[in-house]
Enzyme design. Structure first.
Site, short mmCIF file in Angstrom:
data_model
loop_
_atom_site.label_atom_id
_atom_site.label_comp_id
_atom_site.label_asym_id
_atom_site.label_seq_id
_atom_site.Cartn_x
_atom_site.Cartn_y
_atom_site.Cartn_z
N HIS A 268 -19.07 -14.41 0.81
CA HIS A 268 -20.12 -15.36 0.41
C HIS A 268 -21.25 -15.33 1.43
O HIS A 268 -21.22 -16.03 2.45
CB HIS A 268 -19.55 -16.78 0.30
CG HIS A 268 -20.44 -17.75 -0.39
ND1 HIS A 268 -20.06 -18.47 -1.50
CD2 HIS A 268 -21.71 -18.14 -0.13
CE1 HIS A 268 -21.04 -19.25 -1.90
NE2 HIS A 268 -22.08 -19.07 -1.07
N HIS B 9 -25.83 -14.77 1.76
CA HIS B 9 -27.14 -14.73 1.10
C HIS B 9 -28.08 -13.95 2.01
O HIS B 9 -28.73 -14.52 2.88
CB HIS B 9 -27.69 -16.14 0.88
CG HIS B 9 -26.83 -17.02 0.02
ND1 HIS B 9 -26.85 -16.98 -1.36
CD2 HIS B 9 -25.92 -17.97 0.35
CE1 HIS B 9 -26.00 -17.87 -1.84
NE2 HIS B 9 -25.42 -18.47 -0.82
N LYS C 223 -22.39 -15.74 -10.67
CA LYS C 223 -22.30 -16.94 -9.81
C LYS C 223 -22.84 -18.14 -10.59
O LYS C 223 -23.98 -18.13 -11.06
CB LYS C 223 -23.12 -16.71 -8.54
CG LYS C 223 -23.40 -17.96 -7.69
CD LYS C 223 -22.21 -18.35 -6.85
CE LYS C 223 -22.54 -19.56 -5.95
NZ LYS C 223 -23.49 -19.24 -4.87
N HIS D 5 -19.70 -22.00 -7.37
CA HIS D 5 -20.00 -23.04 -6.39
C HIS D 5 -19.37 -24.31 -6.94
O HIS D 5 -19.79 -24.81 -7.99
CB HIS D 5 -21.52 -23.19 -6.25
CG HIS D 5 -21.94 -24.47 -5.61
ND1 HIS D 5 -22.36 -24.55 -4.30
CD2 HIS D 5 -22.01 -25.74 -6.10
CE1 HIS D 5 -22.67 -25.81 -4.02
NE2 HIS D 5 -22.47 -26.54 -5.10
N HIS E 288 -16.40 -22.96 -1.65
CA HIS E 288 -16.50 -24.22 -0.89
C HIS E 288 -15.24 -25.07 -1.04
O HIS E 288 -14.55 -25.31 -0.08
CB HIS E 288 -17.75 -25.02 -1.24
CG HIS E 288 -19.00 -24.20 -1.29
ND1 HIS E 288 -19.43 -23.45 -0.21
CD2 HIS E 288 -19.92 -23.99 -2.28
CE1 HIS E 288 -20.55 -22.82 -0.53
NE2 HIS E 288 -20.87 -23.12 -1.77
N ASP F 245 -21.37 -18.35 3.75
CA ASP F 245 -22.67 -18.89 3.33
C ASP F 245 -23.77 -18.48 4.30
O ASP F 245 -24.76 -19.19 4.46
CB ASP F 245 -22.63 -20.41 3.20
CG ASP F 245 -23.28 -20.91 1.91
OD1 ASP F 245 -23.89 -20.09 1.19
OD2 ASP F 245 -23.19 -22.12 1.62
#
Length: 402
Positions: free
Chosen positions: A59, A61, A183, A224, A244, A314
């Site tokens: 995970h 970005h 996602k 998510h 999460h 993240d």
């Protein structure tokens, strides 16, 4: 065919076997042999080092470099792609040889890595974060400005959709753009402005359509999902991984165990928001403060119950290149170091669907490796300390160390 011998390291091979001193022979990007007393055409002496499979972050970005909204608003649109090159290099240097981008990177970023324009981990793409109107991925602000974290462009379709028909079409658009996984947001979140982490998003019917359409394309869905009801809606529909998992209850944990659903905790994310609060709204800071401890408790219970946990950070919300801090957090909530390492290697490879050629050190697997100058089973922090990362190999090519 040139054979490179990595000689004399203590091997943590990711299979669950006890650490042992061994040699590794690599050639043409693959592991050829593992054992004692092996030979090669050239040798790298790793006596006193520990060698693990290249780490996998499920995970990230890579086009995010800040969560400061004002800074993002003042950043030229195309700069994100140049920043992505820097972020990918930092990630690779941290020993992360594969990533799943959870929204933002388009097919051009992945292709740039594959063709060698930039160095970075192998990439699995989701392209964007699909959200309902007013959901976690909707960038609308009360002033009337739309400031999405992931602005639409030709390689990144618009991400907001409502109702089964729009959901089905949106999956097709994202797959057309190059997605390897879909996602979606089944709950609110910390950084979104107008929702709460425990609020459920997308109806069960819509989530079922996401999963069915993704399966038609032979790919999975990652969600998510922070609140317990949104987590359970996702698991019931057949979502492959929960991202999460902040408010897990016993029912949700039991459902995940029964379904074999992966959990990607991203424990460092909320902590990172509080560590770098500049440009973050007071509402988001409040939510981050509220979730930190309950998140730790949820992941501890899930790990103890046997839920399949894969590492994710993240990164982009937290700085790139510090990915292995997640392993420190995992051990901090009670996971044994062996389980944390498995989460970043074998289990993460299973989550990405690449376990047939990554995630363990075995003959025939890709030669993705990381060497450290310290025993991570005694101190997991050595994996998070750049001073201890002595070497990184991606497909047999050494990209860190000499």
């Amino acid at each position: 065919m040139t054979k490179t011998l990595l000689r004399g390291a203590t091997l943590i091979d990711g299979t669950g076997a006890a650490p042992a001193q061994a040699d590794i022979v690599i050639a043409d990007g693959r592991i050829v042999d593992v054992g004692v007393g092996l030979d090669g055409d050239e040798a790298v002496d790793l006596d006193g080092h520990w060698v693990l499979p290249g780490l996998i972050d499920c995970h990230v970005h890579v086009v995010f470099s800040t969560i400061n909204l004002l800074e993002r608003a003042q950043t030229p649109f195309s700069l994100q792609f140049f920043q992505a090159g820097r972020n990918l290099e930092a990630t690779l240097q941290a020993g992360i040889t594969s990533v799943r981008d959870a929204g933002g990177a388009d097919l051009g970023v992945k292709t740039a890595v594959e063709q060698g324009f930039v160095r970075g981990p192998r990439m699995t793409l989701s392209i964007t974060v699909l959200s309902q109107t007013g959901g976690h991925g909707d960038g609308w602000f009360p002033c009337g400005v739309d400031l999405p974290l992931l602005a639409e462009h030709p390689g990144r379709p618009h991400n907001v959709c409502d109702g089964p028909d729009e959901v089905r079409k949106k999956v097709r658009e994202v797959v057309r753009a190059g997605a390897d996984v879909i996602k979606i947001c089944t709950t609110g979140g910390v950084l979104s402005q107008r929702d709460e982490p425990q609020a459920s998003q997308f109806s069960p019917e819509e989530i079922e359509v996401f999963v069915a359409e993704a399966r038609a394309h032979r790919i999975g869905v990652m969600a998510h999902a922070q609140g317990s009801e949104g987590i359970k809606n996702a698991v019931r529909a057949g979502v492959a991984s929960i991202e999460h998992g902040i408010y897990l209850d016993d029912e949700a944990i039991g459902m995940m165990l029964e379904a074999g659903t992966f959990l990607v905790p991203t424990l460092v994310a909320a902590v990172g928001v509080l560590d770098a609060p500049e440009g973050v709204s007071e509402a988001s800071l409040r939510k981050a403060r509220e979730v930190v401890e309950v998140h730790r408790e949820s992941i501890a219970r899930a790990a103890e119950a046997g839920v399949r946990i894969a590492m994710g950070t993240d990164s982009g919300v937290v700085p790139h290149g510090r990915n292995a801090n997640e392993l420190v957090q995992m051990v901090g909530v009670g996971m044994p170091p062996t389980a944390a390492i498995a989460a970043a290697t074998r289990v993460a490879a299973e989550n990405l669907g690449v376990a047939d050629h990554r995630g363990t050190i075995e003959p025939g697997k890709d030669a993705d490796l990381v060497a450290v100058t310290g025993d991570p089973l005694a101190d997991i922090g050595v994996l998070a300390d750049a001073d201890h990362i002595a070497g990184v190999w991606r497909e047999g090519v050494r990209v860190r160390g000499t």
